[in-house]
Design an enzyme around this catalytic site. Structure first.
Site, PDB file in Angstrom:
ATOM      1  N   HIS A  85     -25.502 -20.365  18.672  1.00 36.39           N
ATOM      2  CA  HIS A  85     -25.695 -21.038  17.198  1.00 36.39           C
ATOM      3  C   HIS A  85     -24.588 -21.440  16.521  1.00 36.39           C
ATOM      4  O   HIS A  85     -23.605 -21.081  16.469  1.00 36.39           O
ATOM      5  CB  HIS A  85     -26.651 -19.923  16.333  1.00 36.39           C
ATOM      6  CG  HIS A  85     -25.904 -18.764  16.133  1.00 36.39           C
ATOM      7  ND1 HIS A  85     -24.958 -18.365  15.025  1.00 36.39           N
ATOM      8  CD2 HIS A  85     -25.416 -17.527  16.796  1.00 36.39           C
ATOM      9  CE1 HIS A  85     -24.271 -17.414  14.837  1.00 36.39           C
ATOM     10  NE2 HIS A  85     -24.920 -16.679  16.071  1.00 36.39           N
ATOM     11  N   ASP A  87     -24.661 -21.806  12.863  1.00 30.47           N
ATOM     12  CA  ASP A  87     -24.659 -21.380  11.664  1.00 30.47           C
ATOM     13  C   ASP A  87     -23.692 -20.297  11.584  1.00 30.47           C
ATOM     14  O   ASP A  87     -23.772 -19.473  12.679  1.00 30.47           O
ATOM     15  CB  ASP A  87     -25.965 -21.024  11.183  1.00 30.47           C
ATOM     16  CG  ASP A  87     -26.757 -19.973  11.898  1.00 30.47           C
ATOM     17  OD1 ASP A  87     -26.889 -20.259  12.996  1.00 30.47           O
ATOM     18  OD2 ASP A  87     -27.386 -19.310  11.247  1.00 30.47           O
ATOM     19  N   ASP A 118     -18.285 -16.159  16.304  1.00 30.81           N
ATOM     20  CA  ASP A 118     -19.817 -16.031  16.130  1.00 30.81           C
ATOM     21  C   ASP A 118     -20.322 -17.290  15.430  1.00 30.81           C
ATOM     22  O   ASP A 118     -20.477 -17.383  14.199  1.00 30.81           O
ATOM     23  CB  ASP A 118     -19.995 -14.623  15.193  1.00 30.81           C
ATOM     24  CG  ASP A 118     -21.758 -14.376  15.268  1.00 30.81           C
ATOM     25  OD1 ASP A 118     -22.533 -15.154  15.962  1.00 30.81           O
ATOM     26  OD2 ASP A 118     -21.989 -13.895  14.170  1.00 30.81           O
ATOM     27  N   GLU A 156     -29.653 -18.793  13.158  1.00 32.89           N
ATOM     28  CA  GLU A 156     -29.725 -17.238  14.012  1.00 32.89           C
ATOM     29  C   GLU A 156     -29.132 -16.144  12.830  1.00 32.89           C
ATOM     30  O   GLU A 156     -29.720 -15.161  12.999  1.00 32.89           O
ATOM     31  CB  GLU A 156     -28.549 -17.762  14.979  1.00 32.89           C
ATOM     32  CG  GLU A 156     -28.942 -16.455  16.130  1.00 32.89           C
ATOM     33  CD  GLU A 156     -28.147 -15.008  15.591  1.00 32.89           C
ATOM     34  OE1 GLU A 156     -28.575 -14.182  16.363  1.00 32.89           O
ATOM     35  OE2 GLU A 156     -27.269 -15.265  14.866  1.00 32.89           O
ATOM     36  N   GLU A 157     -28.155 -16.619  11.925  1.00 39.60           N
ATOM     37  CA  GLU A 157     -27.823 -15.345  10.914  1.00 39.60           C
ATOM     38  C   GLU A 157     -28.874 -14.989  10.238  1.00 39.60           C
ATOM     39  O   GLU A 157     -28.895 -13.627  10.100  1.00 39.60           O
ATOM     40  CB  GLU A 157     -26.474 -15.997  10.287  1.00 39.60           C
ATOM     41  CG  GLU A 157     -25.400 -16.259  10.998  1.00 39.60           C
ATOM     42  CD  GLU A 157     -24.679 -15.230  11.613  1.00 39.60           C
ATOM     43  OE1 GLU A 157     -24.826 -14.229  11.130  1.00 39.60           O
ATOM     44  OE2 GLU A 157     -23.879 -15.065  12.520  1.00 39.60           O
ATOM     45  N   GLU A 182     -23.462 -15.472  22.830  1.00 37.03           N
ATOM     46  CA  GLU A 182     -23.084 -14.483  21.762  1.00 37.03           C
ATOM     47  C   GLU A 182     -22.091 -13.813  22.277  1.00 37.03           C
ATOM     48  O   GLU A 182     -21.579 -13.748  23.340  1.00 37.03           O
ATOM     49  CB  GLU A 182     -24.356 -13.725  21.292  1.00 37.03           C
ATOM     50  CG  GLU A 182     -25.299 -14.596  20.292  1.00 37.03           C
ATOM     51  CD  GLU A 182     -25.062 -14.591  19.030  1.00 37.03           C
ATOM     52  OE1 GLU A 182     -23.902 -14.154  18.578  1.00 37.03           O
ATOM     53  OE2 GLU A 182     -25.972 -15.117  18.328  1.00 37.03           O
ATOM     54  N   HIS A 379     -18.056 -11.413  12.259  1.00 43.28           N
ATOM     55  CA  HIS A 379     -18.011 -11.311  10.663  1.00 43.28           C
ATOM     56  C   HIS A 379     -16.966 -10.484  10.058  1.00 43.28           C
ATOM     57  O   HIS A 379     -17.178  -9.796   9.329  1.00 43.28           O
ATOM     58  CB  HIS A 379     -19.377 -10.369  10.484  1.00 43.28           C
ATOM     59  CG  HIS A 379     -20.578 -11.252  10.859  1.00 43.28           C
ATOM     60  ND1 HIS A 379     -21.920 -10.836  10.233  1.00 43.28           N
ATOM     61  CD2 HIS A 379     -20.952 -12.468  11.248  1.00 43.28           C
ATOM     62  CE1 HIS A 379     -22.883 -11.644  10.875  1.00 43.28           C
ATOM     63  NE2 HIS A 379     -22.391 -12.578  11.660  1.00 43.28           N
TER      64      HIS A 379
HETATM   65 ZN   LIG Z   1     -24.056 -14.843  16.486  1.00 42.32          ZN
END
Ligand SMILES: [Zn+2]
Length: 408
Positions: A85, A87, A118, A156-157, A182, A379
């Site tokens: 992803h 985003d 990520d 996705e987030e 991922e 994150h």
């Molecule tokens: Zn992710």
């Protein structure tokens, strides 16, 4: 000509091409990091990905209706989809970051920046897997047994699986296998717990708070319900790998009138599910606990809007999944690493939820995870991806279809 060269030859070629293309791969990743792409605002990152997909030799480069970036290599009967992803989660406070989040920096052999782990490192892995694949097929001068779709995914987030569901169910692309880039730190991931948000509601009768006896408080009715939901934790379903399911009351809401007896009360319940649990089985268990106490239960509805303006609202329900021992997709993942580096990787499950909740959990499409990104940087303010691992992941995505496709 239809001879398949020995896999050791293709593996050596994939490793050599991954090294040769590495600088371009890193430049692409740095560009992606410098483009802000919060969920629902992925358009510029999608366009940059389309440009790279064209440059590396993909066919059918396009944006689907949910705004995912797509490109294709090969045109064989076995259809593989590579999903990572575009985003990212949102930066809370840039001053906490050792480097500005949107200014990619190479330090200690890693590329730093927002989304490096990520999942933009994953996007650069699958796009350059496709680049290597294109070069190998061209050199072999043969038709491929497989079709590989590369997907720079959106949403996705906030709503994992929603954009992939749209690609499969709205746009009609039905893969035989999905690989997710991922975070796995070059090991394989074969599953995840599921999650869903359940809303439980009570109703009563409003009255002025100075004369509470005239009313019927929905809030007081909720108190034994909260206790009953908490007590369910001891008997939720278990799984040999994932352990026990959990549920937690996370929100309580009512009318915003402090001088009235509340006529309604609603709580949110975060439920973590085992593979095999369904929306029906979860609601039945919760209704059995809250029904006799006067509560009603439903799965929450999640509002989702794509950067193309499409409304994809749907249930806040994300089933778990698990790929069993001996599954051909898992074996192909192990063999791909064996051919490339002479050793089999570790196999584990994800702690977090991924687009696999749709592909494997809802649609039953065998799904496997592999990428250079490390969970410890996801994150986090030290978001980064190791460049040596980034190169290896591209080789993996180039070789995998040769290992997987010939088997029936
Ligand atoms: Zn992710």
């Amino acid at each position: 000509m239809h001879t398949v060269p020995p896999l050791s030859t293709v593996a050596a070629e994939a490793r050599a091409l991954a090294a040769a293309l590495h600088e371009r791969q890193v430049r692409f990743l740095a560009d992606l990091i410098s483009i802000r792409s919060y969920t629902g605002q992925e358009q510029a990152a999608v366009e940059r990905t389309l440009q790279e997909l064209r440059a590396v030799g993909c066919a059918d480069v396009h944006v689907d209706s949910a705004g995912n970036a797509l490109g294709r290599i090969g045109n064989g009967p076995r259809v593989l989809l590579y999903d990572a992803h575009l985003d990212t989660n949102e930066v809370a406070d840039d001053s906490e970051w050792p480097h500005p989040p949107l200014q990619p920096v190479v330090e200690n052999g890693a590329l730093w920046g927002l989304g490096a782990s990520d999942c933009k490192g994953g996007v650069a892995s699958i796009v350059y897997g496709a680049a290597i694949l294109a070069a190998i097929l061209k050199a072999l001068k043969r038709e491929s047994d497989f079709t590989v779709w590369v997907m720079g995914a959106t949403l996705e987030e906030d709503a994992e699986g929603f954009a992939l569901r749209s690609l499969v169910e709205r746009d009609g692309l039905r893969p035989d296998v999905v690989l997710l880039a991922e975070a796995t730190d070059l090991s394989l991931r074969r599953g995840q717990r599921g999650r869903c948000e359940v809303r439980v509601r009570t109703t009563g009768r409003a009255a002025h708070a100075s004369t509470p006896d005239l009313g019927d408080s929905a809030l007081l009715k909720m108190l034994p319900i909260v206790s009953a939901l908490q007590a369910m934790n001891a008997s939720l379903p278990t799984h040999p790998v994932f352990g026990q399911g959990t549920q937690a009351v996370t929100l309580i809401e009512g009318p915003h009138t402090p001088n009235s007896v509340p006529s309604w009360c609603e709580i949110a319940l975060d439920r973590r599910m085992m593979p095999g649990e369904t929306a029906g089985s979860i609601l039945a268990g919760i209704e059995a606990a809250v029904g006799p106490l006067g509560g009603t239960a439903r799965i929450a509805e999640q509002p989702v809007r794509t950067h193309t303006g499409l409304q994809l609202d749907g249930p806040s329900y994300f089933p778990g999944w698990y790929l069993e021992d001996g599954h051909p997709v898992l074996d192909a993942g192990l063999e791909t690493c064996q051919h490339l580096w002479g050793a089999r990787p570790a196999v584990d499950v994800w702690r977090f939820s991924t687009d696999g909740t749709y592909s494997a959990g809802a649609a039953g499409i065998p799904t496997l995870g592999y990428s250079p990104q490390e969970e410890r940087y996801v994150h986090a303010v030290n978001d980064q991806v190791d460049l040596g691992k980034l190169e290896k992941a591209a080789a993996f995505y180039a070789l995998f279809p040769f290992v997987f496709s010939p088997k029936e």
